[in-house]
Design an enzyme around this catalytic site. Structure first.
Site, short mmCIF file in Angstrom:
data_model
loop_
_atom_site.label_atom_id
_atom_site.label_comp_id
_atom_site.label_asym_id
_atom_site.label_seq_id
_atom_site.Cartn_x
_atom_site.Cartn_y
_atom_site.Cartn_z
N HIS A 70 0.85 -1.19 0.00
CA HIS A 70 0.00 0.00 0.00
C HIS A 70 0.89 1.25 0.00
O HIS A 70 2.12 1.14 0.11
CB HIS A 70 -0.94 0.00 1.22
CG HIS A 70 -0.24 0.00 2.54
ND1 HIS A 70 -0.38 -1.00 3.48
CD2 HIS A 70 0.64 0.88 3.09
CE1 HIS A 70 0.35 -0.73 4.54
NE2 HIS A 70 0.98 0.40 4.32
P1 TYD Z 1 -1.54 -2.43 7.78
O1 TYD Z 1 -1.16 -1.01 7.75
O2 TYD Z 1 -2.26 -2.97 6.58
O3 TYD Z 1 -0.28 -3.37 8.09
P2 TYD Z 1 1.01 -3.74 7.19
O4 TYD Z 1 1.35 -2.57 6.33
O5 TYD Z 1 2.10 -4.05 8.18
O6 TYD Z 1 0.68 -4.94 6.37
O7 TYD Z 1 -2.43 -2.66 9.07
C1 TYD Z 1 -2.81 -3.94 9.50
C2 TYD Z 1 -4.00 -3.81 10.44
O8 TYD Z 1 -3.66 -3.07 11.62
C3 TYD Z 1 -5.18 -3.12 9.80
O9 TYD Z 1 -6.36 -3.85 10.19
C4 TYD Z 1 -5.22 -1.77 10.42
C5 TYD Z 1 -4.53 -1.96 11.76
N1 TYD Z 1 -3.76 -0.77 12.16
C6 TYD Z 1 -4.11 -0.06 13.30
O10 TYD Z 1 -5.07 -0.38 13.99
N2 TYD Z 1 -3.34 1.02 13.65
C7 TYD Z 1 -2.26 1.40 12.90
O11 TYD Z 1 -1.58 2.41 13.26
C8 TYD Z 1 -1.94 0.65 11.72
C9 TYD Z 1 -0.77 1.03 10.84
C10 TYD Z 1 -2.71 -0.43 11.40
#
Ligand code: TYD
Length: 137
Positions: free
Chosen positions: A55
């Site tokens: 992303h």
């Molecule tokens: P995501 O940003 O997609 O993780 P990565 O980039 O490591 O794959 O986030 C994963 C999950 O965590 C998503 O359900 C949203 C949640 N989240 C939070 O609750 N707070 C945060 O600050 C972040 C970045 C994610």
């Protein structure tokens, strides 16, 4: 390669006979974080074949650090792509807005530290690659 795509910060390390200490602080020096941290994430428990990220963001600036273990980070600004191996706790990879990033090839027991300059806001994410391409054309 554009410098905005691959921007690695090397933090200073104070080495003693009893271990070492790496200060990670905000400031204007090349060895400092280029923003004030509002949010800190600890990311762990990845298996070798997992993938995270995939992303980009509209506004959020981030710095990613491999506190232990390591991974490959793929970067794509819509015009060029590169990848970098992150495996040092004294090295931070700057993830700017509109740079698509994905983390993979996790070493065992990897712990990543992600520092961000915004509060969590799902609206700041672009999770669809085709939508990302519209913004960077
Ligand atoms: P995501 O940003 O997609 O993780 P990565 O980039 O490591 O794959 O986030 C994963 C999950 O965590 C998503 O359900 C949203 C949640 N989240 C939070 O609750 N707070 C945060 O600050 C972040 C970045 C994610």
């Amino acid at each position: 390669m554009s410098t905005s795509l691959l921007n690695l910060i090397t933090f200073p390390t104070v080495v003693g006979t009893n271990g070492s200490l790496t200060p990670i602080q905000s400031g204007r020096k090349d060895s400092e974080l280029p923003f004030i941290v509002k949010r800190t994430l600890v990311i762990r428990g990845m298996k070798a074949g997992d993938e995270r990220g995939g992303h980009t963001h509209h506004k959020t600036r981030q710095v990613l650090i491999a506190l232990s273990g390591g991974c490959t980070v793929e970067l794509d600004n819509g015009k060029e792509k590169t990848s970098v191996a992150l495996s040092r706790p004294d090295q931070g990879l700057v993830l700017e807005p509109y740079v698509w990033h994905a983390m993979k090839d996790f070493k065992p027991s990897t712990i990543l530290l992600l520092l961000a300059d915004t509060e969590y806001d799902e609206k700041d994410y672009i999770r669809d690659y085709a939508e990302f391409k519209k913004f960077v054309k």
